[in-house]
Each structure stands twice: as C-alpha cells, then as structure tokens.
Design a protein around this motif. Structure first.
Motif, PDB file in Angstrom:
ATOM      1  N   SER A  94     113.088  -0.849  62.464  1.00 42.95           N
ATOM      2  CA  SER A  94     113.428  -0.854  63.889  1.00 42.95           C
ATOM      3  C   SER A  94     114.921  -0.650  64.108  1.00 42.95           C
ATOM      4  O   SER A  94     115.347  -0.405  65.242  1.00 42.95           O
ATOM      5  CB  SER A  94     112.987  -2.176  64.526  1.00 42.95           C
ATOM      6  N   SER A  95     115.714  -0.743  63.047  1.00 39.90           N
ATOM      7  CA  SER A  95     117.167  -0.560  63.152  1.00 39.90           C
ATOM      8  C   SER A  95     117.560   0.819  62.632  1.00 39.90           C
ATOM      9  O   SER A  95     116.867   1.383  61.778  1.00 39.90           O
ATOM     10  CB  SER A  95     117.904  -1.637  62.344  1.00 39.90           C
ATOM     11  N   PRO A  96     118.646   1.374  63.118  1.00 43.69           N
ATOM     12  CA  PRO A  96     119.108   2.675  62.623  1.00 43.69           C
ATOM     13  C   PRO A  96     119.441   2.618  61.130  1.00 43.69           C
ATOM     14  O   PRO A  96     119.882   1.588  60.623  1.00 43.69           O
ATOM     15  CB  PRO A  96     120.366   2.956  63.462  1.00 43.69           C
ATOM     16  N   ILE A  97     119.192   3.731  60.447  1.00 46.98           N
ATOM     17  CA  ILE A  97     119.490   3.809  59.019  1.00 46.98           C
ATOM     18  C   ILE A  97     121.005   3.922  58.832  1.00 46.98           C
ATOM     19  O   ILE A  97     121.658   4.794  59.404  1.00 46.98           O
ATOM     20  CB  ILE A  97     118.789   5.009  58.373  1.00 46.98           C
ATOM     21  N   THR A  98     121.546   3.028  58.024  1.00 53.38           N
ATOM     22  CA  THR A  98     122.988   3.025  57.750  1.00 53.38           C
ATOM     23  C   THR A  98     123.219   3.059  56.240  1.00 53.38           C
ATOM     24  O   THR A  98     122.271   3.047  55.439  1.00 53.38           O
ATOM     25  CB  THR A  98     123.649   1.767  58.345  1.00 53.38           C
ATOM     26  N   GLU A  99     124.486   3.079  55.858  1.00 54.36           N
ATOM     27  CA  GLU A  99     124.833   3.072  54.440  1.00 54.36           C
ATOM     28  C   GLU A  99     124.538   1.728  53.781  1.00 54.36           C
ATOM     29  O   GLU A  99     124.599   1.605  52.557  1.00 54.36           O
ATOM     30  CB  GLU A  99     126.315   3.426  54.256  1.00 54.36           C
ATOM     31  N   SER A 100     124.224   0.731  54.576  1.00 53.51           N
ATOM     32  CA  SER A 100     123.903  -0.588  54.029  1.00 53.51           C
ATOM     33  C   SER A 100     122.459  -0.682  53.552  1.00 53.51           C
ATOM     34  O   SER A 100     122.064  -1.720  52.999  1.00 53.51           O
ATOM     35  CB  SER A 100     124.163  -1.665  55.086  1.00 53.51           C
ATOM     36  N   LEU A 101     121.683   0.367  53.780  1.00 53.05           N
ATOM     37  CA  LEU A 101     120.288   0.340  53.360  1.00 53.05           C
ATOM     38  C   LEU A 101     120.182   0.212  51.844  1.00 53.05           C
ATOM     39  O   LEU A 101     120.892   0.905  51.098  1.00 53.05           O
ATOM     40  CB  LEU A 101     119.568   1.597  53.840  1.00 53.05           C
ATOM     41  N   LEU A 102     119.274  -0.632  51.391  1.00 50.74           N
ATOM     42  CA  LEU A 102     119.078  -0.878  49.963  1.00 50.74           C
ATOM     43  C   LEU A 102     117.628  -0.583  49.591  1.00 50.74           C
ATOM     44  O   LEU A 102     116.701  -0.927  50.324  1.00 50.74           O
ATOM     45  CB  LEU A 102     119.406  -2.328  49.608  1.00 50.74           C
ATOM     46  N   VAL A 103     117.462   0.026  48.438  1.00 45.02           N
ATOM     47  CA  VAL A 103     116.132   0.282  47.887  1.00 45.02           C
ATOM     48  C   VAL A 103     116.115  -0.229  46.456  1.00 45.02           C
ATOM     49  O   VAL A 103     116.996   0.116  45.663  1.00 45.02           O
ATOM     50  CB  VAL A 103     115.762   1.779  47.917  1.00 45.02           C
ATOM     51  N   ASP A 104     115.130  -1.026  46.136  1.00 46.70           N
ATOM     52  CA  ASP A 104     114.983  -1.550  44.779  1.00 46.70           C
ATOM     53  C   ASP A 104     113.543  -1.356  44.319  1.00 46.70           C
ATOM     54  O   ASP A 104     112.592  -1.706  45.031  1.00 46.70           O
ATOM     55  CB  ASP A 104     115.338  -3.041  44.721  1.00 46.70           C
ATOM     56  N   TRP A 105     113.414  -0.821  43.110  1.00 45.40           N
ATOM     57  CA  TRP A 105     112.113  -0.708  42.463  1.00 45.40           C
ATOM     58  C   TRP A 105     112.091  -1.673  41.287  1.00 45.40           C
ATOM     59  O   TRP A 105     112.993  -1.672  40.451  1.00 45.40           O
ATOM     60  CB  TRP A 105     111.861   0.710  41.964  1.00 45.40           C
ATOM     61  N   THR A 106     111.039  -2.491  41.239  1.00 43.87           N
ATOM     62  CA  THR A 106     110.882  -3.431  40.137  1.00 43.87           C
ATOM     63  C   THR A 106     109.574  -3.144  39.416  1.00 43.87           C
ATOM     64  O   THR A 106     108.655  -2.519  39.970  1.00 43.87           O
ATOM     65  CB  THR A 106     110.900  -4.887  40.632  1.00 43.87           C
ATOM     66  N   TYR A 107     109.503  -3.620  38.175  1.00 43.13           N
ATOM     67  CA  TYR A 107     108.352  -3.302  37.317  1.00 43.13           C
ATOM     68  C   TYR A 107     107.938  -4.531  36.525  1.00 43.13           C
ATOM     69  O   TYR A 107     108.792  -5.307  36.049  1.00 43.13           O
ATOM     70  CB  TYR A 107     108.735  -2.162  36.357  1.00 43.13           C
ATOM     71  N   ARG A 108     106.609  -4.704  36.399  1.00 40.70           N
ATOM     72  CA  ARG A 108     106.060  -5.753  35.554  1.00 40.70           C
ATOM     73  C   ARG A 108     105.006  -5.131  34.649  1.00 40.70           C
ATOM     74  O   ARG A 108     104.090  -4.463  35.126  1.00 40.70           O
ATOM     75  CB  ARG A 108     105.418  -6.861  36.396  1.00 40.70           C
ATOM     76  N   PRO A 109     105.117  -5.309  33.328  1.00 41.67           N
ATOM     77  CA  PRO A 109     104.165  -4.681  32.399  1.00 41.67           C
ATOM     78  C   PRO A 109     102.738  -5.149  32.650  1.00 41.67           C
ATOM     79  O   PRO A 109     102.493  -6.210  33.230  1.00 41.67           O
ATOM     80  CB  PRO A 109     104.667  -5.124  31.013  1.00 41.67           C
ATOM     81  N   LEU A 110     101.802  -4.352  32.170  1.00 43.17           N
ATOM     82  CA  LEU A 110     100.394  -4.678  32.326  1.00 43.17           C
ATOM     83  C   LEU A 110     100.038  -5.958  31.584  1.00 43.17           C
ATOM     84  O   LEU A 110      99.159  -6.714  31.999  1.00 43.17           O
ATOM     85  CB  LEU A 110      99.533  -3.514  31.811  1.00 43.17           C
ATOM     86  N   THR A 111     100.734  -6.212  30.486  1.00 46.12           N
ATOM     87  CA  THR A 111     100.468  -7.414  29.704  1.00 46.12           C
ATOM     88  C   THR A 111     101.042  -8.669  30.336  1.00 46.12           C
ATOM     89  O   THR A 111     100.843  -9.766  29.826  1.00 46.12           O
ATOM     90  CB  THR A 111     101.046  -7.243  28.291  1.00 46.12           C
TER      91      THR A 111
END
Length: 239
Positions: free
Chosen positions: A61-78
């Motif tokens: 709902s807010s304008p996209i700025t340079e403060s936007l953060l994207v994080d991808w995390t991973y957990r193994p199948l085991t």
C-alpha cells in the motif's frame, strides 16, 4: 441535531484508555498485515542441471522506495534451521557461501512487484522449502508463503504413487492371462470347426496339390505359433 458535548468526548477518550492493550495491538497488527501481501508458488518441480524459477510477487500500500528489502530463506528437506540465501536492497546481494554460492540470480523487478529468483544447476540436495520475505517500510507485516522445491532426474520425472504401482502390478498379469485364454479359445474353436466336417476326406490328388508348409515364416508368425503351443496343452482327439 444535538452535538456531542465535552462529556461525550471525554467518554470516548476514556473508552480508548480502558481498552485492553492486547486488543489494541492486535487491531493495529491486522491493519498493518493487510497492507503488504506476498504470493508465491506452493510447489515447484525442477530437473537436475536445468535452471528453475522461483516466483514471488507482492503488493504494497506504500510507494516503492530504496528502503524496500527482499530476503529469500531456505530450509533443507531433511529439516534444520533456516538460512538466508539471497538479499535485495536497491541491488541484488546473492549469498557468498553455502550450497547456493554463485547459483542464484535475480530475475525480479520491484517496481512491478516482482521478487523472483532463479537457481542455476539445481541438484537433488536442493530439495527443501523456500520463503520469500518483502518489507517496504512502513509496510513490514505480511503473510509468509512457502515454496517447496522438488528436484528430480530427467528420467525419473514420472513418479508413481503406491496405489498406482500396485494397480499396474495387478493389472498386467491379469491382462496377460486374459489374452492367453482368448488365444486358447480361438484355437479350440478352430479345431472344433474342422472336426465338424463329418465324412469329408481329401483325396490323394487334393493332398498332393496342397503346397507344403514353408519354413520362411517371419518372426511374428513363429512367435504366434509358439504362444499357441504354450497355451494349448490339451491333447487333441484323433480324427
């Protein structure tokens, strides 16, 4: 129309003061959670050595700025702890260590609400759960969609469930038995038909005119004759 006086205003203020703090925080949290929504594919299939795309889209709902953060995390199948494998803030920051080192590329576009990544040369050990997280201050509360990655060999892409495998193991022998019975019945019918020709005997001339059986039959004919001999084990009555 009667306007609320100072007593009414003081009553509403008192109501806000006596409202339980937990309920107020919950109300504020719900409002914030609805301001940022993330969507991701629940399950993605990939083949060993072939690049795979992990899609992630978001609405803020807010304008996209340079403060936007994207994080991808991973957990193994085991199982085990989650590990951050990709970070974006103005520019992509792939992981510099671990199993995904030099194997993750940024294919998203935050201006279009796209936070997707691609995994290069996936292997069987990459199977697991991936989570895409986006924060666009002041929108920082969001849902947590999960993507399960299933990597298989190209030749093993078609997998059967236990029920399907059991059905095949039961159906194939049954079908083979039915085919053999049909061949046996066909041979018996032919024999009975020949026996039904009562009183008919070939003369020596007719017998001599018949061509002798040829040994040049193809593989298909020999295989058919062999199958018929196998299924017809009963001795025939002499004429």
């Amino acid at each position: 129309m009667r306007r609320p006086g100072p007593a009414g205003a003081r009553g509403r203020l008192l109501l806000l003061l006596v409202l339980p703090r937990g309920a107020l925080l919950l109300l504020l949290g719900v409002c914030n959670a609805l301001s940022l929504e993330i969507k991701a594919s629940p399950k993605v299939r990939a083949f060993v050595g072939e690049q795979v795309l992990l899609k992630c889209s978001f609405k803020s709902s807010s304008p996209i700025t340079e403060s936007l953060l994207v994080d991808w995390t991973y957990r193994p199948l085991t199982g085990g702890q989650m590990e951050t494998i990709f970070h974006y803030q103005s520019i992509p920051h792939p992981t510099t260590g671990g199993r995904f080192k030099d194997r993750i590329s940024w294919v998203g576009n935050v201006a279009n609400g796209d936070a997707s990544i691609a995994i290069l040369n996936p292997v069987l050990s990459d199977n697991g759960t991936f989570i895409c997280s986006v924060k666009n201050p002041p929108d920082v509360y969001h849902n947590i969609p999960q993507t399960v990655l299933v990597v298989t060999e190209r030749g093993l892409a078609f997998q059967l469930s236990s029920a399907e495998l059991l059905s095949i193991l039961v159906f194939l022998p049954s079908a083979l038995v039915v085919i053999l019975l049909l061949l046996r019945m066909r041979r018996k019918c032919r024999v009975l038909k020949e026996k039904g020709k009562c009183g008919y005997k070939k003369s020596s001339i007719e017998v001599s005119d018949e061509p002798e059986p040829s040994d040049t039959a193809g593989c298909g004919g020999k295989l058919k004759e062999w199958c018929l001999n196998c299924v017809d084990t009963d001795e025939e009555d002499p004429y």
